[in-house]
Design an enzyme around this catalytic site. Structure first.
Site, PDB file in Angstrom:
ATOM      1  N   ASN A   9      -6.576   1.095   1.778  1.00 46.93           N
ATOM      2  CA  ASN A   9      -6.766   2.443   1.242  1.00 46.93           C
ATOM      3  C   ASN A   9      -5.938   2.537  -0.039  1.00 46.93           C
ATOM      4  OD1 ASN A   9      -6.868   5.159   0.689  1.00 46.93           O
ATOM      5  ND2 ASN A   9      -5.708   5.799   2.514  1.00 46.93           N
ATOM      6  N   LYS A  11      -5.857   4.860  -2.173  1.00 42.64           N
ATOM      7  CA  LYS A  11      -5.471   6.254  -2.501  1.00 42.64           C
ATOM      8  C   LYS A  11      -5.740   6.516  -3.989  1.00 42.64           C
ATOM      9  CE  LYS A  11      -2.345   6.140   1.365  1.00 42.64           C
ATOM     10  NZ  LYS A  11      -1.171   6.649   2.030  1.00 42.64           N
ATOM     11  N   HIS A  95      -8.220  11.395   6.792  1.00 41.16           N
ATOM     12  CA  HIS A  95      -6.891  10.828   6.520  1.00 41.16           C
ATOM     13  C   HIS A  95      -5.868  11.965   6.539  1.00 41.16           C
ATOM     14  CE1 HIS A  95      -3.513   9.069   4.411  1.00 41.16           C
ATOM     15  NE2 HIS A  95      -3.994   7.899   4.782  1.00 41.16           N
ATOM     16  N   GLU A  97      -3.556  12.721   4.682  1.00 38.14           N
ATOM     17  CA  GLU A  97      -3.334  13.379   3.381  1.00 38.14           C
ATOM     18  C   GLU A  97      -4.458  14.371   3.073  1.00 38.14           C
ATOM     19  OE1 GLU A  97      -2.711   9.748   1.201  1.00 38.14           O
ATOM     20  OE2 GLU A  97      -0.816   9.473   2.258  1.00 38.14           O
ATOM     21  N   GLU A 167      -2.857   6.567  12.680  1.00 38.57           N
ATOM     22  CA  GLU A 167      -1.835   6.521  11.646  1.00 38.57           C
ATOM     23  C   GLU A 167      -0.793   7.605  11.893  1.00 38.57           C
ATOM     24  OE1 GLU A 167      -3.335   4.615   7.767  1.00 38.57           O
ATOM     25  OE2 GLU A 167      -3.988   6.686   7.750  1.00 38.57           O
ATOM     26  N   GLY A 173       3.560   5.583   4.190  1.00 44.43           N
ATOM     27  CA  GLY A 173       4.248   5.529   2.904  1.00 44.43           C
ATOM     28  C   GLY A 173       5.759   5.707   3.000  1.00 44.43           C
ATOM     29  N   SER A 212       2.663   2.036   6.829  1.00 41.26           N
ATOM     30  CA  SER A 212       3.629   1.021   6.380  1.00 41.26           C
ATOM     31  C   SER A 212       3.374  -0.371   6.959  1.00 41.26           C
ATOM     32  CB  SER A 212       5.059   1.481   6.666  1.00 41.26           C
ATOM     33  OG  SER A 212       5.335   2.686   5.949  1.00 41.26           O
TER      34      SER A 212
END
Ligand code: PGA
Length: 249
Positions: A9, A11, A95, A97, A167, A173, A212
């Site tokens: 991904n 991003k 996701h 985010e 996730e 991150g 991560s």
């Protein structure tokens, strides 16, 4: 035996030049395609370039999101049909985010996933708990609700065309990874939950871990019985690291 899926991904990273360089790097690398499939999800503006470069290659192309609508007056949205025309075959949905910054709900993810499958795109449906939810002992309640919501009215047929990504939000991150055991526990929980819809489909469905994932922790995570691949952010931006992750299998 489930095949592994290693998804990158990107991003909001990847100009056209960066996309070309990264894909060049991936195309020169080698990995066992019998064991694992690789998919990369660049930003929308790079999909056309990526699609041309990956045409007839073993690497699949994915999008990071998709509109629930087929076409029409939806400013800034991208439809499943548009994605298909540039060679996309996977789409990340829900996701964290997107959930956090764009208030995407399980219900919306569920509707998008059905549209994606209808268009022959494989949805990678994301779920995950926040740190607060984990620390208050609510991980299973949160994940269970997300699985029930995103897979609402899913038949075995739809499950067979879907991928799940677990996730933990606190691991994305941040450099903090769930231990292999922590991840395995949630993956097993998800598989059992899906078995409530259809046992056979639950055995077949790929459940990816994300948060991560790096070359040095990939092997221990991917060797867990219910972890069938990875959704990789930061480490997917370096061809060498991404290839090391797929080659840790
Ligand atoms: P990360 O991102 O690997 O950089 O933690 C994973 C993701 O958000 O999919």
């Amino acid at each position: 035996m489930r095949k592994y899926l290693i998804a990158g991904n990107w991003k909001m990273n990847g100009t056209i030049e960066e996309t070309k360089a990264l894909i060049d790097g991936l195309l020169t690398g080698s990995y066992d395609t019998d064991k694992a499939e690789m998919v990369i999800c660049p930003p929308y503006t790079a999909l056309t370039t990526a699609g041309k470069m990956l045409n007839n290659s073993k690497i699949a192309l994915g999008s990071q999101d998709m509109s629930v609508h087929k076409n029409g007056a939806y400013t800034a949205e991208i439809s499943s049909e548009m994605l298909l025309t540039v060679g996309v075959s996977f789409v990340i949905l829900g996701h964290s985010e997107r959930r956090q910054y764009h208030a995407e709900s399980d219900q919306q993810v569920n509707a998008k996933a059905k549209v994606a499958i209808d268009a022959d795109l494989t949805p990678i449906i994301c779920v995950g708990e926040t740190l607060e939810e984990r620390e208050s002992g609510n991980t299973e309640a949160v994940i269970g609700k997300q699985i029930d919501g995103t897979l609402f009215e899913f038949s075995a047929e739809l499950l067979n065309k879907s991928v799940i990504a677990y996730e933990p939000v606190w691991a994305i991150g941040t450099g903090k990874t769930a231990t292999p055991e922590m991840a395995q526990d949630v993956h097993q929980f998800i598989r059992n939950r899906i078995a409530g819809i259809d046992k056979e489909a639950a055995e077949k469905i790929q459940i990816l871990y994300g948060g991560s994932v790096k070359p040095d922790n990939a092997k221990s995570l991917l060797s867990q019985p219910d972890i069938d691949g990875a959704l990789v952010g930061g480490a997917a931006l370096k061809a060498d690291d991404f290839l090391k992750i797929i080659n840790s299998l």
